[in-house]
Motif scaffolding. Sequence first.
Motif, short mmCIF file in Angstrom:
data_model
loop_
_atom_site.label_atom_id
_atom_site.label_comp_id
_atom_site.label_asym_id
_atom_site.label_seq_id
_atom_site.Cartn_x
_atom_site.Cartn_y
_atom_site.Cartn_z
N PRO A 1 -11.99 4.06 40.59
CA PRO A 1 -13.39 3.82 40.19
C PRO A 1 -13.69 4.15 38.73
N HIS A 2 -14.56 3.34 38.09
CA HIS A 2 -15.17 3.78 36.84
C HIS A 2 -16.37 4.64 37.24
N PRO A 3 -17.04 5.31 36.29
CA PRO A 3 -18.06 6.28 36.68
C PRO A 3 -19.15 5.73 37.61
N LYS A 4 -19.55 4.46 37.37
CA LYS A 4 -20.60 3.89 38.23
C LYS A 4 -20.08 3.66 39.65
N GLU A 5 -18.85 3.16 39.74
CA GLU A 5 -18.26 2.93 41.07
C GLU A 5 -18.06 4.27 41.79
N PHE A 6 -17.68 5.31 41.05
CA PHE A 6 -17.48 6.62 41.65
C PHE A 6 -18.81 7.17 42.17
N GLU A 7 -19.87 6.95 41.39
CA GLU A 7 -21.19 7.41 41.83
C GLU A 7 -21.62 6.68 43.10
N ARG A 8 -21.32 5.37 43.17
CA ARG A 8 -21.67 4.61 44.39
C ARG A 8 -20.92 5.17 45.60
N LEU A 9 -19.68 5.61 45.36
CA LEU A 9 -18.82 6.07 46.45
C LEU A 9 -19.20 7.47 46.91
N ALA B 1 -14.10 -5.98 28.60
CA ALA B 1 -14.05 -6.61 29.91
C ALA B 1 -12.62 -6.87 30.37
N GLY B 2 -12.33 -6.47 31.60
CA GLY B 2 -11.02 -6.75 32.18
C GLY B 2 -10.00 -5.65 31.98
N SER B 3 -10.39 -4.63 31.22
CA SER B 3 -9.48 -3.52 30.94
C SER B 3 -9.03 -2.82 32.24
N GLY B 4 -9.97 -2.64 33.15
CA GLY B 4 -9.65 -2.00 34.43
C GLY B 4 -8.84 -2.92 35.34
N ASP B 5 -9.10 -4.22 35.25
CA ASP B 5 -8.33 -5.19 36.05
C ASP B 5 -6.85 -5.14 35.67
N VAL B 6 -6.61 -4.97 34.36
CA VAL B 6 -5.24 -4.84 33.87
C VAL B 6 -4.60 -3.57 34.44
N GLY C 1 -16.21 -17.79 39.17
CA GLY C 1 -16.68 -17.19 37.92
C GLY C 1 -15.95 -15.92 37.54
N LYS C 2 -15.13 -15.38 38.45
CA LYS C 2 -14.41 -14.13 38.15
C LYS C 2 -12.93 -14.24 38.49
N ILE C 3 -12.38 -15.42 38.23
CA ILE C 3 -10.94 -15.63 38.49
C ILE C 3 -10.11 -14.98 37.39
N GLY C 4 -10.74 -14.80 36.21
CA GLY C 4 -10.03 -14.14 35.11
C GLY C 4 -9.52 -12.76 35.48
N SER C 5 -10.28 -12.06 36.33
CA SER C 5 -9.88 -10.70 36.72
C SER C 5 -8.49 -10.68 37.35
N VAL C 6 -8.24 -11.59 38.28
CA VAL C 6 -6.92 -11.58 38.96
C VAL C 6 -5.83 -12.18 38.07
N ILE D 1 -6.27 -4.61 45.50
CA ILE D 1 -7.36 -5.41 46.07
C ILE D 1 -8.72 -5.04 45.48
N GLY D 2 -9.57 -6.05 45.30
CA GLY D 2 -10.98 -5.80 45.00
C GLY D 2 -11.51 -6.39 43.71
N LEU D 3 -10.64 -6.62 42.71
CA LEU D 3 -11.14 -7.01 41.41
C LEU D 3 -11.74 -8.42 41.43
N GLY D 4 -12.91 -8.52 40.85
CA GLY D 4 -13.60 -9.80 40.76
C GLY D 4 -13.92 -10.43 42.11
N MET D 5 -13.85 -9.64 43.18
CA MET D 5 -13.90 -10.20 44.55
C MET D 5 -15.32 -10.51 45.01
N ASP E 1 -9.86 -1.30 43.99
CA ASP E 1 -10.64 -1.31 42.75
C ASP E 1 -11.93 -2.10 42.94
N ALA E 2 -12.82 -1.94 41.99
CA ALA E 2 -13.99 -2.79 41.79
C ALA E 2 -14.77 -3.09 43.09
N ASP E 3 -14.87 -4.37 43.48
CA ASP E 3 -15.74 -4.71 44.61
C ASP E 3 -15.23 -4.18 45.94
N1 NAX Z 1 -12.96 -11.79 33.57
C1 NAX Z 1 -13.34 -11.37 34.78
O1 NAX Z 1 -13.22 -12.07 35.79
C2 NAX Z 1 -13.91 -10.00 34.90
C3 NAX Z 1 -14.33 -9.56 36.14
N2 NAX Z 1 -14.81 -8.31 36.34
C4 NAX Z 1 -15.25 -7.98 37.69
O2 NAX Z 1 -16.65 -7.96 37.71
C5 NAX Z 1 -17.10 -7.17 38.80
C6 NAX Z 1 -18.17 -6.23 38.30
O3 NAX Z 1 -17.57 -5.15 37.62
P1 NAX Z 1 -18.33 -4.26 36.55
O4 NAX Z 1 -17.53 -3.02 36.38
O5 NAX Z 1 -18.62 -5.06 35.32
O6 NAX Z 1 -19.74 -3.97 37.22
P2 NAX Z 1 -20.37 -2.66 37.83
O7 NAX Z 1 -21.77 -2.94 38.18
O8 NAX Z 1 -19.51 -2.08 38.88
O9 NAX Z 1 -20.34 -1.64 36.62
C7 NAX Z 1 -21.00 -1.90 35.41
C8 NAX Z 1 -21.85 -0.73 35.03
O10 NAX Z 1 -21.14 0.51 35.26
C9 NAX Z 1 -21.41 1.44 34.27
N3 NAX Z 1 -20.15 1.89 33.66
C10 NAX Z 1 -18.99 1.25 33.58
N4 NAX Z 1 -18.08 1.99 32.93
C11 NAX Z 1 -18.69 3.13 32.60
C12 NAX Z 1 -18.28 4.28 31.92
N5 NAX Z 1 -17.03 4.42 31.45
N6 NAX Z 1 -19.17 5.28 31.75
C13 NAX Z 1 -20.41 5.16 32.25
N7 NAX Z 1 -20.87 4.08 32.91
C14 NAX Z 1 -20.01 3.07 33.08
C15 NAX Z 1 -22.30 0.75 33.26
O11 NAX Z 1 -23.64 1.16 33.52
C16 NAX Z 1 -22.15 -0.72 33.54
O12 NAX Z 1 -23.31 -1.45 33.31
C17 NAX Z 1 -15.86 -6.49 39.37
O13 NAX Z 1 -15.42 -7.21 40.49
C18 NAX Z 1 -14.85 -6.62 38.26
O14 NAX Z 1 -13.52 -6.60 38.74
C19 NAX Z 1 -14.85 -7.32 35.27
O15 NAX Z 1 -13.64 -6.62 35.39
C20 NAX Z 1 -14.97 -7.97 33.90
C21 NAX Z 1 -13.99 -9.12 33.70
#
Ligand code: NAX
Length: 280
Positions: A152-160, A213-218, A35-40, A99-103, A127-129
């Motif tokens: 990290p995006h802000p949520k990932e940074f907070e988790r870390l 969606a996918g902006s960070g994967d890029v 379901g998340k192969i698009g990321s890679v 490593i990590g995207l969509g994982m 990145d990501a997962d």
């Molecule tokens: N086509 C695909 O296969 C895609 C796969 N993805 C993967 O999906 C998984 C989950 O990633 P997500 O990042 O969606 O989920 P996360 O649960 O890590 O983050 C999503 C939450 O983070 C917060 N957040 C994100 N950016 C923020 C910002 N700039 N400011 C404040 N809060 C922010 C929001 O509350 C949002 O609901 C990752 O493995 C990712 O690589 C995503 O990249 C989307 C596209």
Amino acid sequence: MKITHREIISRIKKTDPKSHKGTLGHALIIGGSYGKIGSVCLSAKAALRTGCGLATVFLPECGYDIIQSVVPEAMAITDVQHKCISDIQFDFLPQAIGIGLGMGQDAATQQALYAFLRQSTQPLVIDADALNILSGHQEWLSLVPKGSVLTPHPKEFERLIGKSDSVAHSVAQAKTFSARHQVVLVLKGAPTKIVWQNEVFENTTGNAALATAGSGDVLTGMITSLIAQSYHPLDAALIAVYLHGKTADLALPETGMQAFIASDIINYIGKAYLSLSSAQ
Ligand SMILES: NC(=O)C1=CN([C@@H]2O[C@H](COP(=O)(O)OP(=O)(O)OC[C@H]3O[C@@H](n4cnc5c(N)ncnc54)[C@H](O)[C@@H]3O)[C@@H](O)[C@H]2O)[C@@H](O)CC1
Ligand SMILES: Nc1ncnc2c1ncn2[C@@H]1O[C@H](COP(=O)(O)OP(=O)(O)O)[C@@H](O)[C@H]1O
Ligand SMILES: [Mg+2]
């Protein structure tokens, strides 16, 4: 310090006319799950458009046909598991690994990341997962190779790192984290900040069209590509973040804000590079 046009020009290298795909670096992207192969797919395509000579994706078996069809320029190696990564094995030496995207965070994937980190010596783009898994196993941070780039995006940074009460506080936390683990932190946002030990760089490109969606994967693919092309991880992060933002600035008058998607970032990487050589 601001990441400006001039700053990027001073860090970018000219391509040797005698270069070939074997000298321009081989990027390996590890990630994806059912379901998340698009990321890679996005990441590998972005890596190739950013200029590395070769790109390989390591992904679960269910992604094989998808990646081979969507990104025919990329090579693929599959995990033994169908839906998620469980055992990271490859038989070549990539110049950079993202490593990590969509994982996902399946228990088998967590163990695979641990085993992978234990034998990793070269800087990684994480990145990501992979970040989410590290957040739950902070003791594994000591296994992250020095010079790695964490995005990290802000949520990932907070988790870390935990919650912070202000931007200034989170930057201070990032400096401490970067110095302790000897890693480059790319704090994605508007604007993105890059922290390397005590230095903080703030990007000057990009707009809300990138909130898609996918902006960070890029971005991960772009940073990995530049490291594969022998850029220092800090320079790779600075250049990739600048170019990534620039794509959205250049595209905006043509695509509009709402219709811009992650594939458009990839489509505009060429124009973003070209903008570096035009007078500004
Ligand atoms: N086509 C695909 O296969 C895609 C796969 N993805 C993967 O999906 C998984 C989950 O990633 P997500 O990042 O969606 O989920 P996360 O649960 O890590 O983050 C999503 C939450 O983070 C917060 N957040 C994100 N950016 C923020 C910002 N700039 N400011 C404040 N809060 C922010 C929001 O509350 C949002 O609901 C990752 O493995 C990712 O690589 C995503 O990249 C989307 C596209
Ligand atoms: N409003 C915005 N202005 C500028 N850049 C943004 C904005 N919103 C998101 N971005 C950028 O888009 C990217 C989003 O990354 P991320 O959240 O990891 O996306 P995904 O996981 O879907 O690929 C980051 O590079 C971030 O800086
Ligand atoms: Mg992401």
